[in-house]
Design a protein around this motif. Structure first.
Motif, PDB file in Angstrom:
ATOM      1  N   THR A   1     -27.684  -7.576 -32.101  1.00  0.00           N
ATOM      2  CA  THR A   1     -26.375  -8.130 -32.960  1.00  0.00           C
ATOM      3  C   THR A   1     -27.357  -8.510 -33.650  1.00  0.00           C
ATOM      4  OG1 THR A   1     -26.048 -10.059 -31.360  1.00  0.00           O
ATOM      5  CG2 THR A   1     -24.962  -8.112 -31.047  1.00  0.00           C
ATOM      6  N   THR A   2     -26.192  -7.911 -35.560  1.00  0.00           N
ATOM      7  CA  THR A   2     -26.515  -8.821 -36.405  1.00  0.00           C
ATOM      8  C   THR A   2     -25.421  -9.177 -36.783  1.00  0.00           C
ATOM      9  OG1 THR A   2     -28.704  -7.361 -36.359  1.00  0.00           O
ATOM     10  CG2 THR A   2     -28.001  -8.072 -38.778  1.00  0.00           C
ATOM     11  N   GLY A   3     -24.987 -10.770 -37.228  1.00  0.00           N
ATOM     12  CA  GLY A   3     -23.711 -10.687 -38.257  1.00  0.00           C
ATOM     13  C   GLY A   3     -24.054 -11.261 -39.305  1.00  0.00           C
ATOM     14  N   VAL A   4     -23.507 -11.068 -40.186  1.00  0.00           N
ATOM     15  CA  VAL A   4     -23.534 -11.093 -41.494  1.00  0.00           C
ATOM     16  C   VAL A   4     -21.774 -12.422 -42.112  1.00  0.00           C
ATOM     17  CG1 VAL A   4     -23.519 -10.947 -43.766  1.00  0.00           C
ATOM     18  CG2 VAL A   4     -24.908  -9.404 -42.080  1.00  0.00           C
ATOM     19  N   ILE A   5     -22.437 -13.578 -42.585  1.00  0.00           N
ATOM     20  CA  ILE A   5     -21.278 -14.169 -42.664  1.00  0.00           C
ATOM     21  C   ILE A   5     -21.852 -15.274 -43.987  1.00  0.00           C
ATOM     22  CG2 ILE A   5     -22.389 -16.117 -41.537  1.00  0.00           C
ATOM     23  CD1 ILE A   5     -19.219 -16.721 -40.021  1.00  0.00           C
ATOM     24  N   PRO A   6     -20.039 -14.998 -44.727  1.00  0.00           N
ATOM     25  CA  PRO A   6     -20.657 -15.974 -46.380  1.00  0.00           C
ATOM     26  C   PRO A   6     -21.438 -17.452 -45.357  1.00  0.00           C
ATOM     27  CG  PRO A   6     -18.777 -14.246 -46.569  1.00  0.00           C
ATOM     28  CD  PRO A   6     -19.209 -14.800 -44.742  1.00  0.00           C
ATOM     29  N   ARG A   7     -21.605 -18.156 -46.189  1.00  0.00           N
ATOM     30  CA  ARG A   7     -21.214 -19.730 -46.413  1.00  0.00           C
ATOM     31  C   ARG A   7     -20.016 -20.031 -45.773  1.00  0.00           C
ATOM     32  NH1 ARG A   7     -26.205 -17.974 -48.780  1.00  0.00           N
ATOM     33  NH2 ARG A   7     -28.074 -18.263 -48.090  1.00  0.00           N
ATOM     34  N   SER A   8     -19.768 -20.073 -46.869  1.00  0.00           N
ATOM     35  CA  SER A   8     -18.225 -21.193 -47.023  1.00  0.00           C
ATOM     36  C   SER A   8     -17.080 -20.196 -45.450  1.00  0.00           C
ATOM     37  CB  SER A   8     -17.215 -20.374 -47.783  1.00  0.00           C
ATOM     38  OG  SER A   8     -16.875 -18.693 -48.276  1.00  0.00           O
ATOM     39  N   LEU A   9     -17.625 -19.251 -44.559  1.00  0.00           N
ATOM     40  CA  LEU A   9     -17.178 -19.366 -43.901  1.00  0.00           C
ATOM     41  C   LEU A   9     -17.506 -19.551 -42.398  1.00  0.00           C
ATOM     42  CD1 LEU A   9     -15.442 -15.590 -44.569  1.00  0.00           C
ATOM     43  CD2 LEU A   9     -14.674 -18.109 -44.886  1.00  0.00           C
ATOM     44  N   VAL A  10     -18.900 -20.080 -42.340  1.00  0.00           N
ATOM     45  CA  VAL A  10     -19.649 -20.740 -41.346  1.00  0.00           C
ATOM     46  C   VAL A  10     -18.898 -21.060 -40.454  1.00  0.00           C
ATOM     47  CG1 VAL A  10     -21.570 -21.648 -40.391  1.00  0.00           C
ATOM     48  CG2 VAL A  10     -22.108 -20.139 -42.164  1.00  0.00           C
TER      49      VAL A  10
ATOM     50  N   LEU B   1     -26.795 -15.280 -43.251  1.00  0.00           N
ATOM     51  CA  LEU B   1     -25.954 -15.951 -44.846  1.00  0.00           C
ATOM     52  C   LEU B   1     -26.595 -15.648 -45.300  1.00  0.00           C
ATOM     53  CD1 LEU B   1     -26.403 -19.523 -43.072  1.00  0.00           C
ATOM     54  CD2 LEU B   1     -25.133 -17.829 -41.972  1.00  0.00           C
ATOM     55  N   VAL B   2     -25.046 -15.807 -46.207  1.00  0.00           N
ATOM     56  CA  VAL B   2     -24.435 -14.450 -47.639  1.00  0.00           C
ATOM     57  C   VAL B   2     -24.261 -16.045 -48.271  1.00  0.00           C
ATOM     58  CG1 VAL B   2     -25.171 -11.969 -47.017  1.00  0.00           C
ATOM     59  CG2 VAL B   2     -22.903 -13.463 -46.861  1.00  0.00           C
ATOM     60  N   ASP B   3     -23.330 -15.278 -48.996  1.00  0.00           N
ATOM     61  CA  ASP B   3     -23.385 -16.089 -50.900  1.00  0.00           C
ATOM     62  C   ASP B   3     -21.299 -16.019 -50.365  1.00  0.00           C
ATOM     63  OD1 ASP B   3     -25.533 -17.353 -51.610  1.00  0.00           O
ATOM     64  OD2 ASP B   3     -26.117 -16.534 -53.290  1.00  0.00           O
TER      65      ASP B   3
ATOM     66  N   ARG C   1     -17.923 -10.555 -51.206  1.00  0.00           N
ATOM     67  CA  ARG C   1     -19.209  -8.744 -52.309  1.00  0.00           C
ATOM     68  C   ARG C   1     -20.681  -8.765 -51.332  1.00  0.00           C
ATOM     69  NH1 ARG C   1     -16.510 -10.542 -57.120  1.00  0.00           N
ATOM     70  NH2 ARG C   1     -15.346  -9.417 -56.920  1.00  0.00           N
ATOM     71  N   ASP C   2     -21.780  -9.534 -50.721  1.00  0.00           N
ATOM     72  CA  ASP C   2     -22.277 -10.379 -50.420  1.00  0.00           C
ATOM     73  C   ASP C   2     -22.402  -9.498 -48.942  1.00  0.00           C
ATOM     74  OD1 ASP C   2     -24.284 -10.886 -52.822  1.00  0.00           O
ATOM     75  OD2 ASP C   2     -23.370 -12.858 -51.943  1.00  0.00           O
ATOM     76  N   ARG C   3     -21.714  -9.546 -48.261  1.00  0.00           N
ATOM     77  CA  ARG C   3     -21.413  -9.770 -46.951  1.00  0.00           C
ATOM     78  C   ARG C   3     -21.398  -7.907 -46.896  1.00  0.00           C
ATOM     79  NH1 ARG C   3     -16.302 -11.931 -43.467  1.00  0.00           N
ATOM     80  NH2 ARG C   3     -17.086 -12.783 -41.896  1.00  0.00           N
ATOM     81  N   LYS C   4     -20.349  -7.241 -47.590  1.00  0.00           N
ATOM     82  CA  LYS C   4     -20.349  -6.150 -46.826  1.00  0.00           C
ATOM     83  C   LYS C   4     -21.009  -5.093 -47.416  1.00  0.00           C
ATOM     84  CE  LYS C   4     -16.619  -6.506 -50.154  1.00  0.00           C
ATOM     85  NZ  LYS C   4     -15.030  -6.106 -51.128  1.00  0.00           N
ATOM     86  N   ALA C   5     -22.218  -5.977 -48.818  1.00  0.00           N
ATOM     87  CA  ALA C   5     -23.551  -4.897 -49.135  1.00  0.00           C
ATOM     88  C   ALA C   5     -24.485  -4.760 -47.844  1.00  0.00           C
ATOM     89  CB  ALA C   5     -23.469  -5.537 -50.231  1.00  0.00           C
ATOM     90  N   MET C   6     -24.129  -6.377 -47.636  1.00  0.00           N
ATOM     91  CA  MET C   6     -24.920  -6.402 -46.376  1.00  0.00           C
ATOM     92  C   MET C   6     -25.054  -5.865 -45.222  1.00  0.00           C
ATOM     93  SD  MET C   6     -27.707  -7.820 -45.587  1.00  0.00           S
ATOM     94  CE  MET C   6     -28.165  -9.936 -46.793  1.00  0.00           C
ATOM     95  N   LEU C   7     -23.787  -5.287 -44.828  1.00  0.00           N
ATOM     96  CA  LEU C   7     -23.446  -5.093 -43.856  1.00  0.00           C
ATOM     97  C   LEU C   7     -22.983  -3.425 -43.453  1.00  0.00           C
ATOM     98  CD1 LEU C   7     -19.719  -6.837 -43.312  1.00  0.00           C
ATOM     99  CD2 LEU C   7     -22.198  -5.971 -41.122  1.00  0.00           C
ATOM    100  N   GLU C   8     -23.085  -2.954 -45.422  1.00  0.00           N
ATOM    101  CA  GLU C   8     -23.554  -1.749 -45.411  1.00  0.00           C
ATOM    102  C   GLU C   8     -24.658  -0.830 -44.653  1.00  0.00           C
ATOM    103  OE1 GLU C   8     -22.229   1.379 -48.870  1.00  0.00           O
ATOM    104  OE2 GLU C   8     -21.845   0.152 -49.209  1.00  0.00           O
ATOM    105  N   ALA C   9     -25.797  -1.849 -45.470  1.00  0.00           N
ATOM    106  CA  ALA C   9     -26.957  -1.890 -45.277  1.00  0.00           C
ATOM    107  C   ALA C   9     -27.676  -1.692 -44.286  1.00  0.00           C
ATOM    108  CB  ALA C   9     -28.565  -2.778 -45.463  1.00  0.00           C
ATOM    109  N   HIS C  10     -26.951  -2.206 -43.430  1.00  0.00           N
ATOM    110  CA  HIS C  10     -27.528  -2.797 -42.075  1.00  0.00           C
ATOM    111  C   HIS C  10     -26.673  -1.628 -40.760  1.00  0.00           C
ATOM    112  CE1 HIS C  10     -28.985  -6.901 -42.921  1.00  0.00           C
ATOM    113  NE2 HIS C  10     -30.201  -6.780 -41.547  1.00  0.00           N
TER     114      HIS C  10
END
Length: 178
Positions: free
Chosen positions: A60-69, A83-85, A88-97
């Motif tokens: 499992t790979t979770g991608v979460i903005p720091r502000s939502l941790v 952890l992403v900023d 938008r960064d979350r969506k890009a990272m999830l798409e890349a994975h």
């Protein structure tokens, strides 16, 4: 190995049936020997999804903005918790994975993620499957609206046909493999 990026609800107020659905999807991803990428939360559907996937042996790979941790209680049991900023960064990272994208029932955030990855497919920015798991008519109104937009000339037949819609978990994951 296939990695499925799954978008789903994260609010604690969703019906129990949706938690069971998310767990079923996670278990089926694991049963197939695949990996899961998701929003990195441990509550509600996100938590049920990731917990069942891990329990079945999926990575499992979770991608979460720091502000939502803290707000989403980040799933620190993830094999990878990125952890992403921001969103938008979350969506890009999830798409890349993801090798495929699957949207379960959810709210405006799930819809936003679905529309972004679906639009990218329509625009040939990727050729990965985009699947909507529509159990119990959750997305009926949205799908009717999209059909109306097609009738008005705003959505192409190609766009509608590029989104796989099913109400069955196994069929949805079969579509992710194509």
């Amino acid at each position: 190995m296939t990695t499925v990026t799954v978008y789903c609800g994260s609010l604690r107020t969703v019906p129990e049936s949706y938690l069971a659905l998310a767990a079923e999807v996670g278990a089926e991803i694991a049963r197939r020997g695949w990996s899961l990428a998701w929003g990195g939360g441990r509550t509600s559907m996100m938590g049920a999804l990731a917990g069942a996937a891990r329990e079945g042996g999926a990575r499992t790979t979770g991608v979460i903005p720091r502000s939502l941790v803290d707000r989403e209680w980040a799933d620190r049991e993830a094999d990878d918790l990125l952890l992403v900023d921001g969103m938008r960064d979350r969506k890009a990272m999830l798409e890349a994975h993801g090798d495929a994208f699957l949207a379960l029932p959810g709210g405006i955030g799930t819809c936003e993620e679905l529309f972004e990855v679906w639009t990218a497919r329509v625009l040939a920015m990727h050729a990965k499957p985009v699947v909507l798991l529509d159990v119990d008519g959750h997305y009926r109104g949205l799908l009717e609206w999209l059909a109306d937009l097609h009738g008005r000339g705003f959505v192409s037949r190609f766009a509608l046909d590029s989104l796989v819609v099913t109400g069955d978990v196994r069929a949805a994951l079969d579509a992710c493999a194509s």
